[in-house]
Design a protein around this motif. Sequence first.
Motif, PDB file in Angstrom:
ATOM      1  N   ASN A   1       0.861  -1.170   0.000  1.00  0.00           N
ATOM      2  CA  ASN A   1       0.000   0.000   0.000  1.00  0.00           C
ATOM      3  C   ASN A   1       0.900   1.224   0.000  1.00  0.00           C
ATOM      4  O   ASN A   1       2.034   1.171   0.456  1.00  0.00           O
ATOM      5  N   PHE A   2       0.407   2.316  -0.536  1.00  0.00           N
ATOM      6  CA  PHE A   2       1.208   3.539  -0.545  1.00  0.00           C
ATOM      7  C   PHE A   2       0.344   4.731  -0.184  1.00  0.00           C
ATOM      8  O   PHE A   2      -0.873   4.710  -0.348  1.00  0.00           O
ATOM      9  N   MET A   3       1.001   5.762   0.333  1.00  0.00           N
ATOM     10  CA  MET A   3       0.358   7.028   0.619  1.00  0.00           C
ATOM     11  C   MET A   3       1.345   8.116   0.226  1.00  0.00           C
ATOM     12  O   MET A   3       2.514   8.067   0.597  1.00  0.00           O
ATOM     13  N   GLU A   4       0.867   9.056  -0.571  1.00  0.00           N
ATOM     14  CA  GLU A   4       1.715  10.164  -1.021  1.00  0.00           C
ATOM     15  C   GLU A   4       0.950  11.466  -0.878  1.00  0.00           C
ATOM     16  O   GLU A   4      -0.272  11.471  -0.753  1.00  0.00           O
ATOM     17  N   ARG A   5       1.710  12.549  -0.928  1.00  0.00           N
ATOM     18  CA  ARG A   5       1.091  13.871  -0.937  1.00  0.00           C
ATOM     19  C   ARG A   5       1.584  14.609  -2.160  1.00  0.00           C
ATOM     20  O   ARG A   5       2.764  14.550  -2.514  1.00  0.00           O
ATOM     21  N   LEU A   6       0.656  15.301  -2.811  1.00  0.00           N
ATOM     22  CA  LEU A   6       0.985  16.098  -3.976  1.00  0.00           C
ATOM     23  C   LEU A   6       0.974  17.570  -3.605  1.00  0.00           C
ATOM     24  O   LEU A   6       0.139  18.023  -2.806  1.00  0.00           O
TER      25      LEU A   6
ATOM     26  N   ASP B   1       5.132  15.655  -3.268  1.00  0.00           N
ATOM     27  CA  ASP B   1       5.742  16.365  -2.142  1.00  0.00           C
ATOM     28  C   ASP B   1       6.594  15.358  -1.372  1.00  0.00           C
ATOM     29  O   ASP B   1       6.069  14.548  -0.608  1.00  0.00           O
ATOM     30  N   ASN B   2       7.897  15.396  -1.584  1.00  0.00           N
ATOM     31  CA  ASN B   2       8.802  14.433  -0.949  1.00  0.00           C
ATOM     32  C   ASN B   2       8.981  14.656   0.546  1.00  0.00           C
ATOM     33  O   ASN B   2       9.591  13.828   1.220  1.00  0.00           O
ATOM     34  N   SER B   3       8.441  15.749   1.082  1.00  0.00           N
ATOM     35  CA  SER B   3       8.563  15.977   2.524  1.00  0.00           C
ATOM     36  C   SER B   3       7.512  15.200   3.312  1.00  0.00           C
ATOM     37  O   SER B   3       7.593  15.112   4.524  1.00  0.00           O
TER      38      SER B   3
END
Length: 168
Positions: A118-123, A130-132
């Motif tokens: 599973n993954f969770m990312e922020r744009l 958003d790599n932070s």
Amino acid sequence: IATQSTGKSIISTTFGTFNTVDVSGIARFNADGTLDNTFTIGAYYPNDRQLVVQPDDKILGIYSGTYTYPIRLNPDGTDDAAFNSNVPQYYSASINTLALQPDGKIILSGYDPYGSTNFMERLNTDGTIDNSFNVTTDLETTIIKVQPDGYVLIGGAFPGGMTRLDPS
């Protein structure tokens, strides 16, 4: 269904026609229930659970096909090309849910069948990753809700079924 600040309703559908007009994809209806003919009916067929209207009335959704990716439309239904050209595309993966943070950033979660994770990312507001944003757990998240203070509630098929993340 999502509602813009004008009171007009945005829908995502694959049902075909409304009063002989093809509305497959994303369409908009006036407050009185009539089809809004000023809205550009999108050819996107987003995940039917996910339409989010931003404070500026732009529309976020999730396109599902060979590639799955977030999409954004301008308030009138036209493609937000600047945003859509920046978003990550996930091959054969699924995006389960997305949510808008108070600062305009977008959190999304999904499942990658190739990595069986599973993954969770922020744009960022421009659609770039958003790599932070650093989620270190593998949680099958099916719903994300952002609290007014920016904290993030997630729910899904994991022990406890719900947890709270700080805004970062």
